[in-house]
Design an enzyme around this catalytic site. Structure first.
Site, short mmCIF file in Angstrom:
data_model
loop_
_atom_site.label_atom_id
_atom_site.label_comp_id
_atom_site.label_asym_id
_atom_site.label_seq_id
_atom_site.Cartn_x
_atom_site.Cartn_y
_atom_site.Cartn_z
N LYS A 289 1.46 -2.46 -6.16
CA LYS A 289 0.32 -2.30 -5.23
C LYS A 289 -0.36 -0.94 -5.45
O LYS A 289 -1.58 -0.86 -5.42
CB LYS A 289 0.82 -2.41 -3.79
CG LYS A 289 -0.27 -2.33 -2.74
CD LYS A 289 -1.18 -3.53 -2.82
CE LYS A 289 -2.42 -3.40 -1.97
NZ LYS A 289 -3.46 -4.34 -2.42
C1 AGP Z 1 -6.50 -4.66 -7.52
O1 AGP Z 1 -6.42 -6.03 -7.47
C2 AGP Z 1 -5.65 -4.02 -8.53
N1 AGP Z 1 -4.30 -4.42 -8.52
C3 AGP Z 1 -5.83 -2.56 -8.83
O2 AGP Z 1 -6.78 -2.53 -9.86
C4 AGP Z 1 -6.30 -1.59 -7.73
O3 AGP Z 1 -7.55 -1.93 -7.28
C5 AGP Z 1 -6.31 -0.16 -8.27
O4 AGP Z 1 -4.99 0.22 -8.61
C6 AGP Z 1 -6.91 0.82 -7.31
O5 AGP Z 1 -6.16 0.94 -6.15
P1 AGP Z 1 -6.63 1.84 -4.96
O6 AGP Z 1 -7.84 1.20 -4.37
O7 AGP Z 1 -5.48 1.87 -4.01
O8 AGP Z 1 -6.96 3.20 -5.51
#
Ligand code: AGP
Length: 345
Positions: free
Chosen positions: A340
């Site tokens: 996540k």
């Molecule tokens: C989203 O589906 C992804 N797993 C991933 O790209 C995520 O959006 C990215 O790691 C950014 O996360 P954040 O918004 O918590 O910074």
């Protein structure tokens, strides 16, 4: 609570943001207005970076503000702090945790330009590093793939634009979004059917343009992380500058084609791709009865201004990727190899 539930929670999440987040958004708009802001820089990763692309088009089209995507590695790898003169710097991150995104805001803060964090996580490093914090109020997002935090990020940017311009009509259009997103969820049976018919899908290109370029990129990311499809997103303009050579009969092309300035060129291009190459076209559109888009269409409600349609058009894309993942035997709640929160430096 899994991914499918979080997709369904989007109308409620947006509604909450519009009520509970409005004051913070108004304060951020006032800060931008008060400072001598001539351009904007946005730092973000992954899905949040797609919200940043949306901000490029919204703040560009509605405020004539040039908006750049930050290059966080300049700060973290090369130790260079760009000169942020006359800029506002916005960080977008649901977790508010990634050190490289936080580093850009830190650099901007040291140069005393206005900094704004758009985040779902109160007290996160990103929130702590900004002058103004716009909380998303999306509720905890548990699925690894972002859905409701993406649409609330878009709505935060849209309302920021409406309040920045003191534009009542725009604000009312933003307030209508929860009901429209609710209606868009009804496309699920079509999304499931189109995904089921494409159970062997393992590669595709994803096209959009203008406001919907963000949607094309986000749809492609959902296809990759949920359904393990090699999905390559393009602006419909860029696509014609080379990648077009990929096409052959049956090549899967996913496209987002809502009404607005981008529509005519896109419809014409897609009609040509079908007629000349016999591609397998799947579209998301609010247009009714456009035969050049073929039969594999996920219909979204009409009547939303084009600058706000990305909040709605991503919903069928999320559902399509979710059902394709399930059909392919993937677990949409727990894509392999990823977490996540990803911390990049
Ligand atoms: C989203 O589906 C992804 N797993 C991933 O790209 C995520 O959006 C990215 O790691 C950014 O996360 P954040 O918004 O918590 O910074």
């Amino acid at each position: 609570v899994g991914l499918r539930e979080e997709i369904g929670e989007q109308p409620a999440a947006i509604r909450r943001l519009l009520v509970e987040g409005r004051e913070a958004i108004a304060r951020a708009a006032a800060a931008i207005r008060a400072a001598d802001v001539e351009s904007v820089l946005v730092a973000a990763r992954g899905t949040s970076d797609h919200a940043a692309i949306y901000a490029q088009y919204v703040l560009g089209a509605r405020h004539r503000l040039p908006v750049g995507l930050a290059t966080p590695s300049l700060v973290t790898l090369y130790g260079v702090e760009p000169a942020f003169r006359h800029m506002a710097v916005i960080g977008i991150s649901q977790s508010g945790a990634s050190p490289d995104v936080v580093a850009v805001l830190g650099a901007a803060h040291r140069q005393r330009v206005p900094t704004i964090a758009i985040t779902n996580t109160r007290g996160s490093p990103l929130a702590e590093s900004a002058d103004h914090v716009i909380e998303l109020h999306a509720g905890e997002e548990r699925a690894v793939a972002a859905t409701k935090t993406y649409t609330t990020e878009l709505v935060a940017i849209a309302l920021l634009s409406a309040l920045l311009a003191d534009d009542q009509e725009a604000a009312s259009d933003v307030e209508a979004l929860p009901a429209v997103v609710e209606a868009a969820l009804e496309v699920e049976s079509t999304a499931r059917q189109l995904a089921t018919e494409r159970a062997g899908l393992d590669r595709c290109v994803v096209l959009g343009r203008g406001f919907e370029y963000a949607t094309a990129r986000e749809w492609a990311l959902k296809m990759k992380e949920l359904a393990r499809v090699i999905a390559d997103p393009y602006s419909a303009a860029d696509f014609q500058h080379g990648p077009l050579a990929l096409l052959e009969a049956g090549f899967p092309v996913l496209a987002v084609v809502p009404s607005g300035n981008a529509q005519d060129g896109l419809v014409e291009l897609l009609g040509r791709l079908s007629a000349e190459f016999g591609v397998d076209l799947v579209t998301v559109t609010d247009r009714v009865g456009e035969s050049r888009l073929g039969a594999a269409t996920m219909q979204i409600p009409g009547g939303t201004p084009d600058w706000l349609t990305p909040v709605v058009s991503i919903v069928p894309c999320q559902l399509f990727a979710y059902h394709l993942a399930r059909r392919k035997g993937e677990d949409p709640d727990a894509p392999r190899h990823i977490r996540k929160v990803t911390l990049t430096r």
